[in-house]
Every structure is written in C-alpha cells, then in structure tokens.
Write an enzyme that holds these catalytic residues in place. Structure first.
Site, short mmCIF file in Angstrom:
data_model
loop_
_atom_site.label_atom_id
_atom_site.label_comp_id
_atom_site.label_asym_id
_atom_site.label_seq_id
_atom_site.Cartn_x
_atom_site.Cartn_y
_atom_site.Cartn_z
N CYS A 117 -0.41 8.82 -0.85
CA CYS A 117 -0.71 7.52 -1.48
C CYS A 117 -2.14 7.52 -2.03
O CYS A 117 -3.10 7.39 -1.26
CB CYS A 117 -0.51 6.42 -0.45
SG CYS A 117 -0.96 4.78 -1.03
N CYS A 151 -3.99 4.27 -1.46
CA CYS A 151 -4.46 4.09 -0.07
C CYS A 151 -5.72 4.92 0.21
O CYS A 151 -6.67 4.44 0.82
CB CYS A 151 -3.39 4.53 0.93
SG CYS A 151 -1.78 3.79 0.69
N ASP A 152 -5.69 6.19 -0.19
CA ASP A 152 -6.68 7.15 0.32
C ASP A 152 -7.63 7.71 -0.73
O ASP A 152 -8.56 8.44 -0.38
CB ASP A 152 -5.94 8.33 0.99
CG ASP A 152 -5.10 7.86 2.17
OD1 ASP A 152 -5.51 6.90 2.84
OD2 ASP A 152 -4.04 8.46 2.42
C1 LIG Z 1 0.08 7.65 6.06
C2 LIG Z 1 0.15 6.31 5.34
C3 LIG Z 1 -1.01 5.69 4.97
C4 LIG Z 1 -0.98 4.45 4.33
N1 LIG Z 1 -2.15 3.85 3.99
C5 LIG Z 1 -2.15 2.63 3.45
C6 LIG Z 1 -3.36 1.97 3.13
O1 LIG Z 1 -4.46 2.50 3.34
N2 LIG Z 1 -3.28 0.73 2.57
C7 LIG Z 1 -2.10 0.11 2.32
O2 LIG Z 1 -2.11 -1.03 1.85
N3 LIG Z 1 -0.93 0.73 2.56
C8 LIG Z 1 -0.92 1.96 3.13
N4 LIG Z 1 0.27 2.60 3.37
C9 LIG Z 1 1.52 1.96 2.94
C10 LIG Z 1 1.94 0.83 3.91
O3 LIG Z 1 1.90 1.30 5.23
C11 LIG Z 1 3.33 0.33 3.54
O4 LIG Z 1 3.32 -0.13 2.21
C12 LIG Z 1 3.77 -0.80 4.46
O5 LIG Z 1 3.76 -0.40 5.81
C13 LIG Z 1 5.17 -1.29 4.10
O6 LIG Z 1 5.56 -2.24 5.04
P1 LIG Z 1 7.10 -2.59 5.28
O7 LIG Z 1 7.10 -3.60 6.37
O8 LIG Z 1 7.75 -2.90 3.99
O9 LIG Z 1 7.80 -1.24 5.77
P2 LIG Z 1 7.46 -0.23 6.96
O10 LIG Z 1 6.04 -0.25 7.30
O11 LIG Z 1 8.08 1.06 6.54
O12 LIG Z 1 8.26 -0.82 8.20
C14 LIG Z 1 9.66 -0.75 8.27
C15 LIG Z 1 10.11 -0.88 9.72
O13 LIG Z 1 11.52 -0.99 9.77
C16 LIG Z 1 12.03 -0.24 10.85
N5 LIG Z 1 13.42 0.10 10.57
C17 LIG Z 1 13.88 0.91 9.56
N6 LIG Z 1 15.23 0.97 9.60
C18 LIG Z 1 15.62 0.19 10.66
C19 LIG Z 1 16.88 -0.13 11.23
N7 LIG Z 1 18.05 0.33 10.71
N8 LIG Z 1 16.93 -0.94 12.30
C20 LIG Z 1 15.80 -1.44 12.85
N9 LIG Z 1 14.56 -1.16 12.35
C21 LIG Z 1 14.48 -0.36 11.27
C22 LIG Z 1 11.11 0.98 10.91
O14 LIG Z 1 11.14 1.59 12.20
C23 LIG Z 1 9.75 0.35 10.57
O15 LIG Z 1 9.07 -0.06 11.73
C24 LIG Z 1 0.27 3.83 4.03
C25 LIG Z 1 1.46 4.47 4.39
C26 LIG Z 1 1.41 5.70 5.05
C27 LIG Z 1 2.72 6.36 5.44
#
Ligand SMILES: Cc1cc2nc3c(=O)[nH]c(=O)nc-3n(C[C@H](O)[C@H](O)[C@H](O)COP(=O)(O)OP(=O)(O)OC[C@H]3O[C@@H](n4cnc5c(N)ncnc54)[C@H](O)[C@@H]3O)c2cc1C
Length: 320
Positions: free
Chosen positions: A146, A149-150
């Site tokens: 990303c 992000c980084d």
């Molecule tokens: C290494 C890394 C660094 C990042 N750095 C940044 C940053 O610096 N700044 C920034 O803004 N963003 C950053 N991001 C991106 C950011 O983390 C994501 O955009 C954000 O977390 C998305 O949130 P979300 O809730 O949509 O999904 P997610 O964070 O993916 O959460 C989804 C959740 O759903 C759960 N889940 C999935 N399927 C099921 C199921 N069938 N049943 C029950 N639970 C389920 C998963 O276990 C997970 O906990 C980074 C991502 C990564 C991987």
C-alpha cells in the site's frame, strides 16, 4: 430476531457497531478471528488517520474494539459460513432483481443459525502476494502492499513498484512525489492501465521503467536493501540487482466475498467486490456493505470507518 448483524470487526465493522448501538439497534458483531480487528492490526505504523498520527496498527485496532466493547456491543467469535435472504410468499417478487427479503438467516462455523432484519457485510479484502523469496521475511520491513499507507516512510529514498496495472502505475506516480527514484518493474512491455496514467508515468524523470522483468527475490539484512529481477532480452534472460529501500507490490487485492457469490439479487463486480457507492446500499434490500469489500477507489482505515457509520445509519433508516 436481531435488528442487525455486522460481519467482520475491522475498522468498518467496529464503526458500524458504534453507530448501530447508539441508534438503539439490537445488534451482534460476528468476527472469525479471536478479538480480531482486521487488517489494521498488521500495520506497524498508521500515520494517516486524522488526529492519531504515528499509532501502531495493533494499538489502533485495540482502541477501536475497546470503544465498541465500552458501548455494550456484543461479539460472536465464529466465521460466517452462509447468508440466506428469506422471503414470505406474499413478498416474493417475480424476478430476483426486486427481491425484498423479510429477514436474513446467517449460519456460522460454530453451528449457530441467527435471524436478522439487516446485515452489514464488512469482511474486508486481502492483498495478493507474489510468494517470492524474501517477501514474507521483509513484510513491513521494506515490503509493502500500500503506497498510500507506507510511501511517506521512504522520503528521498529509492523504491520499486512491482506490477503493470492501474494500481501499480498510480503507486509509482504517488511515490515519485516522495522518493528520490522509483523503479517500475513489470513482466510485460506494455501496461494494462489508463492511457492518461501511462502518459503521466512516462513524463516523470524519477520513474525508471524495468520492463519484461519479473521479481525473483527480495534481499536485505534487517530491512530490505535490494531486489533481484529476471529480465528477458533478445539473448534469453539475465539476472539483475537493483538497490532499493522499499518494495511496493501491486498485484491486486482479493475481496472476502466467496460466501456471497450465490446470493440471489446481490450484485458483485468481476473482481468479486460488492457493488455499492458511498451510500453503502447494495442491490439487495436490507443488505449493506462497508469498507474494503465494496467497490471504491481508496481502501484505507479512514474510508472504512466512514463506511461503517454510513451503513449503520442506512440500516437504521431501513428498519424504520
Ligand atoms: C500491512 C497493512 C498496512 C496498512 N496500513 C494502513 C495505513 O497505514 N493506513 C490506512 O489507512 N490503511 C492501512 N491499511 C489498510 C487498512 O487496514 C484497511 O483499509 C482497513 O483495515 C479495511 O477495514 P475493513 O473493516 O473494511 O476490513 P478488514 O480490516 O479487512 O476487516 C475485515 C474483518 O472481517 C473478518 N472476516 C472476514 N470474513 C469473515 C467471515 N466470513 N466471518 C466473520 N468474520 C470475517 C476478518 O477476520 C477481519 O477481521 C493497511 C493494510 C495492511 C494489510
């Protein structure tokens, strides 16, 4: 019957939970990982969330979750394995396009079958990996998926972007404004990106194209110091070393939507993302979507959190 089931307790799901419980909805959050907070927990430093600069992602996720716990949100630790819209006969429309479910049945890996009036699906997405030597070892130590992000951690340094699609070219352009130099490494000699983006990349003095090349290894000691690439040429191919401090892998991302594919009336795009705009309303009434799993241009914590708030408000209005 519950008012709302939220699937996933990443930033989108937790934000939805806080807005939902404050709107007095009888809700449950289902999360497959033990006290999971989603992808944010994997970030060593989230530096772009308004008001909380420099926080490590794990602590940020913990703070988000604690906020929901303090507000009385209930969690079930299980994976959702199935979702079925249920219609009473009088509400069944003649085509699946205007199916209006009376409620949803949600089944989980631990054997629960739950009924709910609405769903917020916030199961996120994962970045595709290349599975090359060094990629896992240097994850967050020079390997990133990303640039938004980084990228700022590589100010005035040399980095490489791996990929040839829109994301890769956008990442290279973004990094060219921060880094001294950016190698754009692509396995073909043409890009699969918008013409305007390709033109902008070509115009940048500090982006060097490394074409017909595949990444074979990421090297370093404590952190990334370089990459090895295999470049095809008229005589066959040759191995080359490039000195870089950071490698941005732009091989696409995969939404967690396998369990949604067979739900009648719910539209996904070709890549598997749930089709919805900023309203977080999907093609299936009562089924809302939030965060990285929906169609959107910027997948970040701040946009996921915004989606959660909007989706919970929309679910509350839907219930009436
Ligand atoms: C290494 C890394 C660094 C990042 N750095 C940044 C940053 O610096 N700044 C920034 O803004 N963003 C950053 N991001 C991106 C950011 O983390 C994501 O955009 C954000 O977390 C998305 O949130 P979300 O809730 O949509 O999904 P997610 O964070 O993916 O959460 C989804 C959740 O759903 C759960 N889940 C999935 N399927 C099921 C199921 N069938 N049943 C029950 N639970 C389920 C998963 O276990 C997970 O906990 C980074 C991502 C990564 C991987």
């Amino acid at each position: 019957m519950l008012d709302l089931i939220i699937i996933g307790s990443g930033p989108a799901g937790l934000s939805a939970a806080i807005y939902g419980i404050r709107a007095n909805l009888n809700l449950l959050v289902i999360e497959k990982d033990y006290e999971g907070t989603g992808q944010v927990a994997l970030s060593s430093c989230v530096d772009n969330y308004l008001g909380l600069p420099g926080l490590d992602g794990y602590s940020m996720g913990e703070q988000f979750r604690q906020h929901a716990v303090d507000f009385g949100v209930e969690f079930l630790e299980a994976a959702v394995t199935g979702i079925e819209p249920v219609c009473h006969t009088e509400n069944i429309a003649t085509t699946s396009d205007n199916l209006v479910p009376d409620f949803f049945q949600v089944t989980t890996s631990d054997g629960h079958t739950l009924e709910t009036k609405t769903i917020i699906y916030a199961a996120g997405a994962t970045h595709r990996k290349l599975d090359v030597p060094g990629e896992a070892r240097f994850d967050t130590k020079g390997v990133s998926y990303c640039a938004t992000c980084d990228g700022a951690f590589y100010r005035n340094k040399t980095t490489a972007v791996i990929g040839g699609g829109d994301t890769a070219l956008d990442d290279a352009l973004y990094l060219s404004g921060i880094c001294e130099k950016v190698y754009l490494v692509h396995r073909r000699d043409t890009f699969r990106a918008a013409e305007i983006t390709i033109k902008k990349v070509m115009e940048k003095d500090n982006i060097e194209l490394v074409l017909n090349s595949t990444l074979s290894e990421i090297v370093g000691e404590e952190k990334v110091s370089g990459i090895r690439i295999n470049q095809k040429n008229a005589d066959g191919s040759e191995e080359k070393n490039l000195a870089v401090s950071g490698v941005f892998i732009a091989a696409g991302s995969k939404p967690e939507t396998g369990i949604l594919e067979k739900i009648s009336g719910l539209n996904l795009n070709d890549a598997g993302y749930v089709i919805a705009d900023e309203s977080c309303i999907t093609s299936l009434p009562g089924f809302f979507v939030a965060g990285d799993v929906r169609t959107k241009t910027l997948r970040q914590v701040i946009t996921a959190v915004a989606d959660g708030a909007i989706a919970a408000t929309a679910a509350s209005h839907y219930i009436g």
